[in-house]
Structures are given as structure tokens and as C-alpha cells.
Design a protein around this motif. Structure first.
Motif, short mmCIF file in Angstrom:
data_model
loop_
_atom_site.label_atom_id
_atom_site.label_comp_id
_atom_site.label_asym_id
_atom_site.label_seq_id
_atom_site.Cartn_x
_atom_site.Cartn_y
_atom_site.Cartn_z
N VAL A 62 46.90 48.13 52.00
CA VAL A 62 47.48 46.87 52.51
C VAL A 62 47.69 46.12 51.41
O VAL A 62 46.96 46.05 50.21
CB VAL A 62 46.44 46.08 53.26
CG1 VAL A 62 46.52 46.54 54.60
CG2 VAL A 62 45.11 46.20 52.78
N ASP A 63 48.77 45.52 51.20
CA ASP A 63 49.13 44.53 50.04
C ASP A 63 48.47 43.26 50.78
O ASP A 63 49.21 42.58 51.51
CB ASP A 63 50.56 44.46 49.92
CG ASP A 63 51.11 45.76 49.17
OD1 ASP A 63 50.19 46.18 48.57
OD2 ASP A 63 52.17 46.04 49.29
N LEU A 64 47.87 42.59 49.74
CA LEU A 64 47.26 41.22 50.14
C LEU A 64 47.56 40.14 49.06
O LEU A 64 47.49 40.42 47.86
CB LEU A 64 45.79 41.35 50.00
CG LEU A 64 45.11 42.43 51.10
CD1 LEU A 64 43.75 42.58 50.82
CD2 LEU A 64 45.47 41.97 52.49
N GLU A 65 47.91 38.98 49.61
CA GLU A 65 48.13 37.87 48.86
C GLU A 65 46.74 36.99 48.46
O GLU A 65 46.29 36.34 49.52
CB GLU A 65 49.39 37.03 49.20
CG GLU A 65 49.72 35.72 48.29
CD GLU A 65 50.69 34.97 48.67
OE1 GLU A 65 51.50 34.45 47.75
OE2 GLU A 65 50.89 34.77 50.03
N ILE A 66 46.16 37.32 47.40
CA ILE A 66 44.93 36.42 47.01
C ILE A 66 44.95 35.23 46.70
O ILE A 66 44.06 34.35 46.85
CB ILE A 66 43.89 37.35 46.25
CG1 ILE A 66 44.68 37.54 44.96
CG2 ILE A 66 43.58 38.61 46.85
CD1 ILE A 66 43.70 38.25 43.81
N ALA A 67 46.18 34.69 46.04
CA ALA A 67 46.34 33.29 45.71
C ALA A 67 48.12 33.31 45.73
O ALA A 67 48.71 34.25 45.89
CB ALA A 67 45.97 33.18 44.18
N GLN A 68 48.43 32.16 45.41
CA GLN A 68 49.93 31.93 45.69
C GLN A 68 50.66 32.62 44.72
O GLN A 68 50.35 32.47 43.50
CB GLN A 68 50.21 30.37 45.54
CG GLN A 68 51.75 30.05 45.92
CD GLN A 68 51.98 28.64 46.28
OE1 GLN A 68 51.04 27.85 45.85
NE2 GLN A 68 53.18 28.50 46.35
N GLY A 69 51.46 33.61 45.08
CA GLY A 69 52.18 34.35 44.08
C GLY A 69 51.49 35.67 43.55
O GLY A 69 52.04 36.38 42.70
N VAL A 70 50.07 35.72 43.90
CA VAL A 70 49.47 37.08 43.46
C VAL A 70 49.11 38.06 44.36
O VAL A 70 48.27 37.89 45.36
CB VAL A 70 48.02 36.50 42.70
CG1 VAL A 70 47.20 37.68 42.42
CG2 VAL A 70 48.31 35.42 41.75
N ILE A 71 49.89 39.11 44.44
CA ILE A 71 49.70 40.03 45.47
C ILE A 71 49.09 41.63 44.90
O ILE A 71 49.29 41.95 43.79
CB ILE A 71 51.28 40.40 46.04
CG1 ILE A 71 51.59 39.16 46.61
CG2 ILE A 71 51.05 41.63 46.87
CD1 ILE A 71 53.15 39.44 46.89
N THR A 72 47.91 41.89 45.53
CA THR A 72 47.30 42.94 45.12
C THR A 72 47.45 44.01 46.41
O THR A 72 47.38 43.72 47.31
CB THR A 72 45.91 42.52 44.86
OG1 THR A 72 45.02 42.12 45.83
CG2 THR A 72 45.90 41.86 43.38
N ARG A 73 47.05 45.41 45.69
CA ARG A 73 46.78 46.43 46.92
C ARG A 73 45.63 46.76 46.90
O ARG A 73 44.79 47.05 45.92
CB ARG A 73 47.84 47.65 46.30
CG ARG A 73 47.76 48.71 47.29
CD ARG A 73 48.77 49.62 46.98
NE ARG A 73 50.22 49.16 47.74
CZ ARG A 73 51.16 49.95 47.50
NH1 ARG A 73 51.31 51.17 46.84
NH2 ARG A 73 52.17 49.33 48.20
N PHE A 74 45.05 47.01 48.19
CA PHE A 74 43.73 47.36 48.45
C PHE A 74 43.76 48.44 49.41
O PHE A 74 44.60 48.50 50.22
CB PHE A 74 42.92 46.19 49.25
CG PHE A 74 42.46 45.38 48.10
CD1 PHE A 74 41.06 45.23 47.40
CD2 PHE A 74 43.25 43.90 47.97
CE1 PHE A 74 40.77 44.34 46.79
CE2 PHE A 74 42.83 43.18 46.81
CZ PHE A 74 41.58 43.37 46.26
N ASN A 75 42.69 49.18 49.37
CA ASN A 75 42.50 50.42 50.41
C ASN A 75 42.16 49.62 51.72
O ASN A 75 41.46 48.58 51.90
CB ASN A 75 41.34 51.24 49.98
CG ASN A 75 41.28 52.58 51.03
OD1 ASN A 75 41.58 52.46 52.29
ND2 ASN A 75 41.10 53.54 50.27
#
Length: 123
Positions: A62-75
Motif C-alpha cells: 500500500v502506498d501511504l501518505e504520512i505527511a502532505q506530499g510524502v508518500i511511502t510504500r508499506f507491506n
């Protein structure tokens, strides 16, 4: 009478183990179903305790936005729960009144600042 005590204890132990395992399997199935049904735009909590918004959910990641404009990929397995809508507002930065505190700090006049070279200097 004593000869029935041991088989009765074994039967009770087996029954206890059966219900315990059944409960655990149901909990795991519910967690798996929740992780597979995560939709785009949902607010989720990760195993690390971090809150994020789902941007894309495809495959095992899943691609998650943890802060505005910061997208990370998690299992996908890192998702612990989907945050209900009524609780979601409290998981955003500044939602708990922190932004107002910073505004109050910035409103103080410049004369209130202490001289770092001489902290006892009271101007």
C-alpha cells in the motif's frame, strides 16, 4: 472415581485448546480481511503506531501518505486498523490544538526574548 479424573482433565484441556485456537483463527481471518479491503482515501494506523492516508493499494503493498506530499510504500501486513471516520480528524497534525499554540508563541513581541549571550540581561 480416581480413574476418571485424568481423562476428564485431558478432555477439559483439549476443549480449552480447541476454543482458544478457534478464537485466534477468527481474529487472524478478520485482520486479513481488513488488510485486504483497505481502500484509497482511508485513514489507517500502522503497527509502528504511525497514522497515514492510503493513496494506492495494489498487490501486497500500500502506498501511504504520512505527511502532505510524502508518500511511502508499506507491506499490507503493516496496517493494524482502519481508523473510523469520527476518529480520523484527531490523527492529523495540528488537530489537537498544536497549531494554535505555535501561533500564540509567534505573536509574542520580540522584546520578550532573552539575550543568549547574557541570559541575565533583562533589557
Amino acid at each position: 472415581m480416581e480413574s476418571l479424573l485424568f481423562p476428564l482433565l485431558l478432555a477439559m484441556l483439549a476443549l480449552f485448546m480447541y476454543f482458544n485456537i478457534r478464537k485466534q483463527k477468527k481474529r487472524m481471518a478478520d485482520m486479513q480481511e481488513m488488510q485486504n479491503s483497505v481502500a484509497t482515501g482511508a485513514r489507517v494506523q500502522l503497527t509502528s503506531g504511525m497514522y497515514a492516508t492510503v493513496v494506492d493499494s495494489s498487490g501486497d503493498f500500500v502506498d501511504l501518505e504520512i505527511a502532505q506530499g510524502v508518500i511511502t510504500r508499506f507491506n499490507r501486513l503493516a496496517v493494524t486498523r482502519v481508523v473510523p471516520t469520527e476518529e480520523a480528524a484527531g490523527t492529523y497534525p495540528g488537530a489537537l490544538g498544536v497549531a494554535e499554540e505555535f501561533e500564540q508563541i509567534d505573536d509574542k513581541p520580540a522584546d520578550d526574548h532573552i539575550n543568549p549571550a547574557n541570559p541575565t540581561d533583562d533589557k
